[in-house]
Scaffold this motif. Structure first.
Motif, PDB file in Angstrom:
ATOM      1  N   ASP A   1     -82.088 -21.338 -47.313  1.00 46.34           N
ATOM      2  CA  ASP A   1     -82.313 -20.604 -46.069  1.00 46.34           C
ATOM      3  C   ASP A   1     -82.571 -19.113 -46.318  1.00 46.34           C
ATOM      4  OD1 ASP A   1     -81.807 -22.875 -44.339  1.00 46.34           O
ATOM      5  OD2 ASP A   1     -79.713 -22.668 -44.954  1.00 46.34           O
ATOM      6  N   TYR A   2     -82.030 -18.602 -47.412  1.00 44.94           N
ATOM      7  CA  TYR A   2     -82.233 -17.183 -47.735  1.00 44.94           C
ATOM      8  C   TYR A   2     -82.181 -16.978 -49.246  1.00 44.94           C
ATOM      9  CZ  TYR A   2     -77.178 -16.883 -48.511  1.00 44.94           C
ATOM     10  OH  TYR A   2     -75.909 -17.071 -48.976  1.00 44.94           O
TER      11      TYR A   2
ATOM     12  N   VAL B   1     -88.545 -12.884 -43.896  1.00 43.90           N
ATOM     13  CA  VAL B   1     -88.354 -11.527 -43.380  1.00 43.90           C
ATOM     14  C   VAL B   1     -87.151 -10.910 -44.068  1.00 43.90           C
ATOM     15  CG1 VAL B   1     -89.371 -12.058 -41.139  1.00 43.90           C
ATOM     16  CG2 VAL B   1     -86.897 -12.330 -41.470  1.00 43.90           C
ATOM     17  N   SER B   2     -87.102  -9.597 -44.099  1.00 43.60           N
ATOM     18  CA  SER B   2     -85.984  -8.886 -44.693  1.00 43.60           C
ATOM     19  C   SER B   2     -84.754  -8.983 -43.799  1.00 43.60           C
ATOM     20  CB  SER B   2     -86.362  -7.420 -44.909  1.00 43.60           C
ATOM     21  OG  SER B   2     -85.211  -6.618 -45.097  1.00 43.60           O
ATOM     22  N   GLY B   3     -83.624  -9.323 -44.399  1.00 46.68           N
ATOM     23  CA  GLY B   3     -82.384  -9.399 -43.632  1.00 46.68           C
ATOM     24  C   GLY B   3     -82.007  -8.045 -43.067  1.00 46.68           C
ATOM     25  N   ARG B   4     -82.178  -6.991 -43.845  1.00 48.27           N
ATOM     26  CA  ARG B   4     -81.832  -5.648 -43.372  1.00 48.27           C
ATOM     27  C   ARG B   4     -82.756  -5.211 -42.236  1.00 48.27           C
ATOM     28  NH1 ARG B   4     -78.270  -2.478 -46.037  1.00 48.27           N
ATOM     29  NH2 ARG B   4     -77.382  -3.323 -47.968  1.00 48.27           N
ATOM     30  N   GLU B   5     -84.035  -5.583 -42.329  1.00 51.93           N
ATOM     31  CA  GLU B   5     -84.962  -5.201 -41.266  1.00 51.93           C
ATOM     32  C   GLU B   5     -84.615  -5.941 -39.973  1.00 51.93           C
ATOM     33  OE1 GLU B   5     -89.806  -4.844 -40.515  1.00 51.93           O
ATOM     34  OE2 GLU B   5     -89.006  -5.305 -42.513  1.00 51.93           O
TER      35      GLU B   5
ATOM     36  N   LEU C   1     -85.076 -13.916 -45.596  1.00 50.01           N
ATOM     37  CA  LEU C   1     -84.667 -15.018 -44.718  1.00 50.01           C
ATOM     38  C   LEU C   1     -85.870 -15.840 -44.304  1.00 50.01           C
ATOM     39  CD1 LEU C   1     -82.477 -12.889 -42.245  1.00 50.01           C
ATOM     40  CD2 LEU C   1     -81.889 -13.656 -44.567  1.00 50.01           C
ATOM     41  N   THR C   2     -85.679 -17.161 -44.258  1.00 52.10           N
ATOM     42  CA  THR C   2     -86.743 -17.995 -43.713  1.00 52.10           C
ATOM     43  C   THR C   2     -86.846 -17.734 -42.212  1.00 52.10           C
ATOM     44  OG1 THR C   2     -85.251 -19.847 -43.258  1.00 52.10           O
ATOM     45  CG2 THR C   2     -86.310 -19.790 -45.442  1.00 52.10           C
ATOM     46  N   ILE C   3     -87.990 -18.036 -41.648  1.00 43.56           N
ATOM     47  CA  ILE C   3     -88.173 -17.809 -40.211  1.00 43.56           C
ATOM     48  C   ILE C   3     -87.191 -18.642 -39.400  1.00 43.56           C
ATOM     49  CG2 ILE C   3     -89.799 -17.980 -38.289  1.00 43.56           C
ATOM     50  CD1 ILE C   3     -90.393 -15.738 -40.246  1.00 43.56           C
ATOM     51  N   ASP C   4     -86.895 -19.863 -39.850  1.00 43.03           N
ATOM     52  CA  ASP C   4     -85.929 -20.707 -39.141  1.00 43.03           C
ATOM     53  C   ASP C   4     -84.558 -20.051 -39.107  1.00 43.03           C
ATOM     54  OD1 ASP C   4     -87.721 -22.685 -38.509  1.00 43.03           O
ATOM     55  OD2 ASP C   4     -87.271 -23.930 -40.262  1.00 43.03           O
ATOM     56  N   MET C   5     -84.126 -19.483 -40.231  1.00 40.20           N
ATOM     57  CA  MET C   5     -82.822 -18.810 -40.264  1.00 40.20           C
ATOM     58  C   MET C   5     -82.858 -17.568 -39.390  1.00 40.20           C
ATOM     59  SD  MET C   5     -80.621 -17.350 -43.486  1.00 40.20           S
ATOM     60  CE  MET C   5     -79.140 -16.378 -43.206  1.00 40.20           C
ATOM     61  N   ALA C   6     -83.968 -16.832 -39.450  1.00 43.50           N
ATOM     62  CA  ALA C   6     -84.083 -15.627 -38.630  1.00 43.50           C
ATOM     63  C   ALA C   6     -83.967 -15.967 -37.146  1.00 43.50           C
ATOM     64  CB  ALA C   6     -85.413 -14.923 -38.933  1.00 43.50           C
ATOM     65  N   LYS C   7     -84.614 -17.054 -36.703  1.00 45.84           N
ATOM     66  CA  LYS C   7     -84.537 -17.455 -35.290  1.00 45.84           C
ATOM     67  C   LYS C   7     -83.104 -17.798 -34.904  1.00 45.84           C
ATOM     68  CE  LYS C   7     -87.577 -20.712 -35.516  1.00 45.84           C
ATOM     69  NZ  LYS C   7     -88.436 -21.840 -35.125  1.00 45.84           N
ATOM     70  N   GLU C   8     -82.390 -18.510 -35.776  1.00 50.34           N
ATOM     71  CA  GLU C   8     -81.015 -18.880 -35.460  1.00 50.34           C
ATOM     72  C   GLU C   8     -80.120 -17.650 -35.377  1.00 50.34           C
ATOM     73  OE1 GLU C   8     -79.128 -22.340 -37.132  1.00 50.34           O
ATOM     74  OE2 GLU C   8     -81.013 -22.948 -38.075  1.00 50.34           O
ATOM     75  N   LEU C   9     -80.354 -16.689 -36.289  1.00 48.70           N
ATOM     76  CA  LEU C   9     -79.552 -15.458 -36.234  1.00 48.70           C
ATOM     77  C   LEU C   9     -79.794 -14.709 -34.934  1.00 48.70           C
ATOM     78  CD1 LEU C   9     -79.823 -14.039 -39.891  1.00 48.70           C
ATOM     79  CD2 LEU C   9     -77.981 -15.384 -38.861  1.00 48.70           C
TER      80      LEU C   9
END
Length: 257
Positions: free
Chosen positions: A49-50, A17-21, A74-82
């Motif tokens: 991770d990104y 996914v886009s970090g900005r989004e 971003l990977t989905i795993d990183m997105a979930k942690e963020l």
């Protein structure tokens, strides 16, 4: 309550996914660059991770602006942690959104669809590789075909034994013995003494020719000895190389057209 909608990119092996989004969906007030740098301090690794990307920026009227904008996939795993790190209600909802996406991603139908897509990609790759191999094979076949005449002529000479008269060698080129003897003379290779051709000193002793004596009979029946020059197979190749320098090839190497 607004529905969460974050675009997921499935172009890579793992969805991203886009970090900005994500930054916008989480309603973070800090500038994106500052926020993302702070998030990376939690131990996330670039290219794992990104992934950093650069995007062209467009105006509202659709015209492209001169500068480029930094974003991250971003990977989905990183997105979930963020999402968890934010400790907000919207962060929780975004994390649940990604969890649902993962469930859909890992359903049997989704796995089968990805497998079929991968198979199609591999099949297309194989077709492209086969096409390239075919083109290479055609090019190699053409190259071999172009080289074959020389190989064939050398093969004929190397598989031949014994001495050869000049008229036999001349026939390789569709010429007469008179023509070939004259050509060798004009190019400083041989000279004529009496009725016999001899090699000039620089070519003598190279094993190119050999003289043979044979008997003829005059009108009175008397035997007369005469010498005749014969070419060895080594000499035959020597003639080939000399003629080739001047663009004269044996019939077997001449183009059909």
């Amino acid at each position: 309550m607004n529905e969460i909608m974050i675009t997921v990119n499935y172009d890579n092996d793992k969805p991203t996914v886009s970090g900005r989004e994500l930054h916008a969906a989480l309603q973070v007030k800090t500038y994106y660059a500052t926020w993302f740098d702070r998030m990376c301090n939690y131990g996330f690794t670039e290219n794992s991770d990104y992934f950093t990307v650069f995007k062209n920026v467009y105006r509202e009227d659709g015209r492209e602006m001169p500068q480029r904008q930094v974003d991250h996939y971003l990977t989905i795993d990183m997105a979930k942690e963020l999402c968890m790190i934010q400790r907000t209600d919207i962060g929780k909802r975004c994390r649940e959104y990604f969890l649902n996406l993962e469930k859909q991603w890992n359903t049997p139908d989704a796995i089968m669809a990805r497998a079929l897509q991968l198979a199609d990609q591999k099949l297309e790759l194989v077709k492209q590789q086969n096409g390239q191999l075919t083109e290479t094979s055609i090019a190699q076949a053409k190259q071999i075909e172009e080289m074959q005449p020389k190989v064939s002529y050398y093969g004929i000479v190397l598989n031949s034994a014994g001495l050869m008269p000049i008229n036999t060698i001349a026939k390789d080129y569709g010429k007469s013995a008179i023509w070939l003897n004259r050509w060798l003379h004009e190019h400083g290779i041989q000279y004529k003494q009496g009725a016999v051709w001899h090699l000039y000193q620089q070519y003598a002793g190279m094993g190119y020719v050999s003289s043979r004596t044979y008997a003829v009979y005059d009108s009175n029946g008397n035997s007369i000895s005469k010498a005749r020059t014969y070419w060895t197979q080594r000499g035959r190749l020597f003639i080939y190389e000399q003629l080739k320098k001047h663009g004269i090839l044996p019939l077997i190497e001449q183009n059909d057209g």
